[in-house]
Write an enzyme that holds these catalytic residues in place. Structure first.
Site, PDB file in Angstrom:
ATOM      1  N   GLN A   8     -10.132 -13.492  32.790  1.00 11.16           N
ATOM      2  CA  GLN A   8     -10.121 -12.683  34.192  1.00 11.16           C
ATOM      3  C   GLN A   8     -10.415 -13.894  35.046  1.00 11.16           C
ATOM      4  OE1 GLN A   8     -12.686 -11.505  31.994  1.00 11.16           O
ATOM      5  NE2 GLN A   8     -11.685  -9.225  31.554  1.00 11.16           N
ATOM      6  N   GLU A  14     -13.400 -21.529  27.344  1.00  9.17           N
ATOM      7  CA  GLU A  14     -12.391 -22.482  28.200  1.00  9.17           C
ATOM      8  C   GLU A  14     -11.719 -21.507  29.618  1.00  9.17           C
ATOM      9  OE1 GLU A  14     -12.831 -25.107  28.240  1.00  9.17           O
ATOM     10  OE2 GLU A  14     -13.316 -25.721  26.320  1.00  9.17           O
ATOM     11  N   ARG A  61       0.980  -1.105  -0.152  1.00  5.33           N
ATOM     12  CA  ARG A  61      -0.196   0.271   0.323  1.00  5.33           C
ATOM     13  C   ARG A  61       0.902   1.055  -0.180  1.00  5.33           C
ATOM     14  NH1 ARG A  61      -3.798   2.833  -1.457  1.00  5.33           N
ATOM     15  NH2 ARG A  61      -5.444   3.592   0.114  1.00  5.33           N
TER      16      ARG A  61
END
Length: 296
Positions: free
Chosen positions: A158, A154, A30
Site C-alpha cells: 500500500q 520496508e 505426483r
C-alpha cells in the site's frame, strides 16, 4: 530505503523461483488417475502463470537495478571529479537526472509487484501440492510463511502505491510505456526500433491497447480533482502500469531469447490483458460518491 526495497525485490524473485521449482517438480512426480498431475490443464495452467509472474518480476527487477546502477555510477564519477576540481558535463548531469528519476519511479513498482507475486506463487505452490503442501517435509509450506513478510517490511505494498502515485498522476509511467512501445526501453534513446521480433508484434499491439485504457483511466481519475478518490483507486492504476511495463519487458526478453521466454511472454501478455480489463472496469465505474460505501 530504496536500496532496501530493491533488495526485497530480489528476495521476492528468489522465493518465487523456489516456489515454482518445488511446484513443478512435485507436479511431474505426483500421479493421479494414472498420469502425472502436470498433464491436467488446471495444474499446468497454474504452473504457467506462476512461471510468467516469476519471469515478469525478474525482468522488472533487472530493469530497475540497471537504472539504479547508471545513476549511482554517475554520482560516483561526480564525487571523484569534484575532489579534483571538476564536474559532470551537462549531458552527464542530464543523464544522471533521467536515470535517478527512473530508479525512483521503478523501485516501488518492483518491490510491490515482486513481493505480491511471491505471495501468490507460494500460495499456488501449496495448491499444486494439495494436502502435502501442509506437511513440514515439503519446502512449499516454509516458502509460504517466508513470503508473507515480503509485502510488508520496508514499506507495505500500500505504501509502494503511495510512493508511485505521483508518477501515475503526472503521466510519467504513461511516457515510460510510450517509450517502451517505441524502442523496448526507457528512456527511448537507449532502445532500438527493432526491439520486438515479428512473432511478438501481436503481443506488442495488445500492450498498446492496454496503454490506451491505462491512460484513459488516469485521465478520468485526474479529472475528478478529488485526492481521496485518487488514493482510493491508485492501487488499480499502479497495477495497470506495472502489468503493461512487465509485459513489454518480457516481449523484449522473448525477442532476444525465445528459447527462455517465449511461453512466459505469451502467457503473461494474456494475463496482463485480463488484469487491465478488471482494473479499468473498476476505476471507470467508480466515483467519489462511492467512497461512502467503503468508509468505516
Amino acid at each position: 530505503m530504496n536500496g532496501a526495497r530493491l533488495g526485497i525485490a530480489g528476495q521476492s524473485t528468489g522465493v518465487s523461483q523456489m516456489a515454482y521449482n518445488e511446484a513443478l517438480a512435485y507436479a511431474k512426480e505426483r500421479k493421479q488417475f494414472g498420469k502425472a498431475i502436470i498433464e491436467f490443464p488446471a495444474v499446468y495452467d497454474m504452473l504457467s502463470i506462476m512461471k510468467a509472474k516469476l519471469d515478469a518480476g525478474r525482468s522488472l527487477l533487472y530493469a530497475t537495478s540497471r537504472y539504479v546502477d547508471v545513476y549511482k555510477i554517475l554520482e560516483d564519477i561526480e564525487r571523484e571529479r569534484k575532489a579534483e576540481g571538476g564536474k559532470l558535463t551537462p549531458e552527464e548531469r542530464a543523464e544522471c537526472k533521467t536515470f535517478s528519476k527512473l530508479a525512483d519511479a521503478f523501485t516501488p513498482v518492483a518491490k510491490g509487484m515482486t513481493s505480491e507475486y511471491a505471495n501468490q506463487n507460494t500460495y499456488d505452490g501449496i495448491q499444486v501440492h494439495g494436502g502435502s503442501g501442509f506437511m513440514l517435509e515439503y519446502a512449499c509450506q516454509r516458502l509460504y510463511r517466508d513470503a508473507r513478510i515480503l509485502s510488508i517490511y520496508e514499506g507495505t505494498t500500500q505504501l509502494q502505491t503511495v510512493a508511485a502515485g505521483r508518477y501515475i498522476t503526472n503521466g510519467f509511467y504513461g511516457t515510460v510505456i510510450a517509450d517502451m512501445l517505441q524502442t523496448g526501453q526507457a528512456p527511448a534513446s537507449i532502445g532500438s526500433e527493432d526491439w520486438c521480433a515479428a512473432e511478438y508484434l501481436p503481443l506488442k499491439e495488445k500492450c498498446a491497447k492496454m496503454a490506451e485504457k491505462y491512460n484513459e483511466a488516469v485521465a478520468y481519475v485526474n479529472a475528478q480533482k478529488n485526492d481521496e478518490f485518487k488514493d482510493f483507486v491508485i492501487r488499480h492504476l499502479y497495477e495497470m502500469a506495472a502489468d503493461i511495463i512487465m509485459s513489454l519487458l518480457l516481449i523484449g526478453d522473448a525477442s532476444r531469447a525465445p528459447e527462455l521466454f517465449n511461453e512466459s511472454a505469451k502467457v503473461y501478455n494474456r494475463y496482463a490483458a485480463s488484469e487491465i480489463e478488471r482494473h479499468y472496469s473498476f476505476v471507470m465505474s467508480a466515483s467519489a460518491d462511492d467512497l461512502a460505501d467503503y468508509r468505516k
